[in-house]
Design a protein around this motif. Structure first.
Motif, PDB file in Angstrom:
ATOM      1  N   UNK A   1       0.836  -1.207   0.000  1.00  0.00           N
ATOM      2  CA  UNK A   1       0.000   0.000   0.000  1.00  0.00           C
ATOM      3  C   UNK A   1       0.872   1.260   0.000  1.00  0.00           C
ATOM      4  N   UNK A   2       1.955   1.260   0.785  1.00  0.00           N
ATOM      5  CA  UNK A   2       2.856   2.414   0.835  1.00  0.00           C
ATOM      6  C   UNK A   2       3.559   2.619  -0.498  1.00  0.00           C
ATOM      7  N   UNK A   3       3.953   1.524  -1.118  1.00  0.00           N
ATOM      8  CA  UNK A   3       4.630   1.621  -2.414  1.00  0.00           C
ATOM      9  C   UNK A   3       3.683   2.176  -3.461  1.00  0.00           C
ATOM     10  N   UNK A   4       2.453   1.672  -3.478  1.00  0.00           N
ATOM     11  CA  UNK A   4       1.485   2.139  -4.462  1.00  0.00           C
ATOM     12  C   UNK A   4       1.125   3.605  -4.236  1.00  0.00           C
ATOM     13  N   UNK A   5       0.993   3.999  -2.972  1.00  0.00           N
ATOM     14  CA  UNK A   5       0.647   5.395  -2.656  1.00  0.00           C
ATOM     15  C   UNK A   5       1.766   6.351  -3.047  1.00  0.00           C
ATOM     16  N   UNK A   6       2.998   5.863  -3.089  1.00  0.00           N
ATOM     17  CA  UNK A   6       4.134   6.730  -3.417  1.00  0.00           C
ATOM     18  C   UNK A   6       4.233   7.023  -4.911  1.00  0.00           C
ATOM     19  N   UNK A   7       3.523   6.242  -5.728  1.00  0.00           N
ATOM     20  CA  UNK A   7       3.560   6.448  -7.182  1.00  0.00           C
ATOM     21  C   UNK A   7       2.528   7.502  -7.558  1.00  0.00           C
ATOM     22  N   UNK A   8       2.919   8.746  -7.387  1.00  0.00           N
ATOM     23  CA  UNK A   8       1.979   9.861  -7.479  1.00  0.00           C
ATOM     24  C   UNK A   8       1.835  10.424  -8.887  1.00  0.00           C
ATOM     25  N   UNK A   9       2.750  10.108  -9.781  1.00  0.00           N
ATOM     26  CA  UNK A   9       2.636  10.585 -11.163  1.00  0.00           C
ATOM     27  C   UNK A   9       1.716   9.621 -11.914  1.00  0.00           C
ATOM     28  N   UNK A  10       0.527  10.079 -12.225  1.00  0.00           N
ATOM     29  CA  UNK A  10      -0.472   9.224 -12.860  1.00  0.00           C
ATOM     30  C   UNK A  10      -0.578   9.465 -14.365  1.00  0.00           C
ATOM     31  N   UNK A  11      -0.095  10.606 -14.833  1.00  0.00           N
ATOM     32  CA  UNK A  11      -0.133  10.930 -16.259  1.00  0.00           C
ATOM     33  C   UNK A  11       1.234  11.471 -16.664  1.00  0.00           C
ATOM     34  N   UNK A  12       1.714  11.026 -17.817  1.00  0.00           N
ATOM     35  CA  UNK A  12       3.008  11.500 -18.303  1.00  0.00           C
ATOM     36  C   UNK A  12       3.038  11.398 -19.824  1.00  0.00           C
ATOM     37  N   UNK A  13       3.728  12.337 -20.430  1.00  0.00           N
ATOM     38  CA  UNK A  13       3.922  12.332 -21.885  1.00  0.00           C
ATOM     39  C   UNK A  13       5.266  12.974 -22.173  1.00  0.00           C
TER      40      UNK A  13
ATOM     41  N   UNK B   1       5.848  16.114 -19.748  1.00  0.00           N
ATOM     42  CA  UNK B   1       4.677  16.671 -19.085  1.00  0.00           C
ATOM     43  C   UNK B   1       4.140  15.642 -18.093  1.00  0.00           C
ATOM     44  N   UNK B   2       3.850  16.083 -16.875  1.00  0.00           N
ATOM     45  CA  UNK B   2       3.345  15.164 -15.860  1.00  0.00           C
ATOM     46  C   UNK B   2       2.141  15.790 -15.160  1.00  0.00           C
ATOM     47  N   UNK B   3       1.333  14.932 -14.540  1.00  0.00           N
ATOM     48  CA  UNK B   3       0.155  15.417 -13.807  1.00  0.00           C
ATOM     49  C   UNK B   3      -0.228  14.387 -12.752  1.00  0.00           C
ATOM     50  N   UNK B   4      -0.862  14.846 -11.662  1.00  0.00           N
ATOM     51  CA  UNK B   4      -1.344  13.925 -10.619  1.00  0.00           C
ATOM     52  C   UNK B   4      -2.680  13.310 -11.009  1.00  0.00           C
ATOM     53  N   UNK B   5      -3.233  12.508 -10.093  1.00  0.00           N
ATOM     54  CA  UNK B   5      -4.520  11.861 -10.349  1.00  0.00           C
ATOM     55  C   UNK B   5      -5.609  12.887 -10.627  1.00  0.00           C
ATOM     56  N   UNK B   6      -5.657  13.947  -9.809  1.00  0.00           N
ATOM     57  CA  UNK B   6      -6.610  15.030 -10.032  1.00  0.00           C
ATOM     58  C   UNK B   6      -6.028  15.971 -11.081  1.00  0.00           C
ATOM     59  N   UNK B   7      -6.593  15.932 -12.269  1.00  0.00           N
ATOM     60  CA  UNK B   7      -6.022  16.703 -13.375  1.00  0.00           C
ATOM     61  C   UNK B   7      -6.183  18.202 -13.215  1.00  0.00           C
ATOM     62  N   UNK B   8      -6.956  18.635 -12.227  1.00  0.00           N
ATOM     63  CA  UNK B   8      -7.084  20.068 -11.973  1.00  0.00           C
ATOM     64  C   UNK B   8      -5.955  20.583 -11.085  1.00  0.00           C
ATOM     65  N   UNK B   9      -5.139  19.680 -10.553  1.00  0.00           N
ATOM     66  CA  UNK B   9      -4.059  20.052  -9.630  1.00  0.00           C
ATOM     67  C   UNK B   9      -2.703  19.992 -10.310  1.00  0.00           C
TER      68      UNK B   9
ATOM     69  N   UNK C   1      10.861  19.614 -17.540  1.00  0.00           N
ATOM     70  CA  UNK C   1       9.677  19.018 -16.917  1.00  0.00           C
ATOM     71  C   UNK C   1       8.564  20.053 -16.832  1.00  0.00           C
ATOM     72  N   UNK C   2       7.405  19.723 -17.390  1.00  0.00           N
ATOM     73  CA  UNK C   2       6.251  20.611 -17.404  1.00  0.00           C
ATOM     74  C   UNK C   2       5.259  20.164 -16.334  1.00  0.00           C
ATOM     75  N   UNK C   3       4.991  21.045 -15.389  1.00  0.00           N
ATOM     76  CA  UNK C   3       4.038  20.775 -14.307  1.00  0.00           C
ATOM     77  C   UNK C   3       3.102  21.984 -14.219  1.00  0.00           C
ATOM     78  N   UNK C   4       2.202  22.072 -15.199  1.00  0.00           N
ATOM     79  CA  UNK C   4       1.343  23.237 -15.344  1.00  0.00           C
ATOM     80  C   UNK C   4      -0.097  22.904 -14.970  1.00  0.00           C
ATOM     81  N   UNK C   5      -0.831  23.925 -14.561  1.00  0.00           N
ATOM     82  CA  UNK C   5      -2.279  23.816 -14.444  1.00  0.00           C
ATOM     83  C   UNK C   5      -2.874  23.561 -15.829  1.00  0.00           C
TER      84      UNK C   5
END
Length: 287
Positions: free
Chosen positions: A110-122, A137-145, A171-175
């Motif tokens: 569970x800890x290992x899975x929770x640490x994988x916070x990058x859910x989208x990448x291109x 380009x990367x983004x978290x699970x919530x694409x608004x964040x 690395x692009x980490x934009x809204x």
């Protein structure tokens, strides 16, 4: 192939005991002929397994140091990032332990899975002032964040450690890119109200169709104006459609925020990797 000598010998003895033709081999002496033969054969099998394991590890090591970084691997490495875990020395693999009160603790699944916070990448390769660079380009699970500065610092260090020397990675980490539009929607008054609400369901199907279309776009996928129009025309109660204007804006580092809206003529790829609709006031319903 990780059996011990004792396990191999025991398996051979069990096979002998189960064969009635070998029932005569029942001497309990440590120097009996059959035991000495079993010893030689078991040691031969055990040593072969050891050599095979060493050879397999050697092949794995050679593959590990000869991996070629391409855009697909950069993307997979971004998704593999584990926030809070360090890399093993001289390796691109994460340590699956962490220190707690002076003791090494093995991380749970569970800890290992929770640490994988990058859910989208291109990843794309671009030429900037005559120099090739990788744009990730990367983004978290919530694409608004977006990711916090602390997370981005850790992620940048991770990419720096695993990427080949000489690769320049941005690395692009934009809204999300903001999408603004103006449509004239000819509607059927037997199905929809003047504000676009479905008479039976009290929902707004045109808005839902637009949202679903954007959600179904792959991360960093191209938005096609024609395909968006087709989705809207397929809505029950929409008879015709006129596109007046489609615009988008994205984070401009030079302006410390969003830039100005730019027209979308045929298609556009979002600078952040995804779109967000600012509002639906641009939908004008006509009979």
């Amino acid at each position: 192939m990780n059996k011990t000598f004792e396990q191999i010998f025991a398996e051979m003895q069990a096979a002998k005991d189960s064969n009635p033709l070998l029932s005569g081999l029942n001497s309990t002496s440590r120097v009996s002929i059959w035991k000495m033969i079993f010893d030689v054969v078991a040691w031969s099998i055990f040593n072969f397994m050891q050599v095979a394991n060493f050879h397999l590890q050697e092949i794995r090591d050679l593959i590990a140091i000869q991996k070629v970084f391409n855009l697909r691997r950069y993307r997979s490495e971004a998704l593999r990032f584990q926030y809070g875990f360090d890399l093993q020395n001289e390796s691109d693999q994460f340590k699956l332990t962490f220190e707690d009160n002076g003791a090494d603790v093995i991380a749970t699944d569970e800890q290992i899975e929770a640490s994988k916070i990058v859910k989208y990448a291109a990843c794309n390769r671009v030429i900037d002032n005559g120099r090739a660079k990788i744009v990730m380009k990367i983004a978290p699970q919530n694409l608004d964040d977006v990711f916090s500065p602390e997370i981005m610092s850790a992620f940048a260090k991770y990419i720096e450690e695993i990427s080949p020397a000489g690769d320049h990675v941005t690395i692009i980490n934009y809204l999300p890119d903001m999408l603004k539009f103006a449509f004239k929607v000819k509607y059927d008054p037997m199905v929809l109200k003047a504000d676009g609400m479905n008479i039976l369901t009290a929902k707004f199907p045109v808005q839902e169709a637009i949202q679903t279309f954007l959600q179904n776009l792959p991360f960093n996928g191209e938005l096609s104006v024609q395909r968006l129009e087709a989705v809207m025309l397929a809505v029950d109660g929409v008879e015709d459609l006129q596109t007046l204007q489609i615009q988008s804006k994205w984070i401009d580092p030079g302006q410390n925020g969003y830039g100005f809206y730019q027209p979308v003529n045929m298609s556009v790829i979002p600078a952040s990797g995804r779109f967000k609709v600012e509002d639906f006031t641009g939908l004008q319903y006509i009979v």
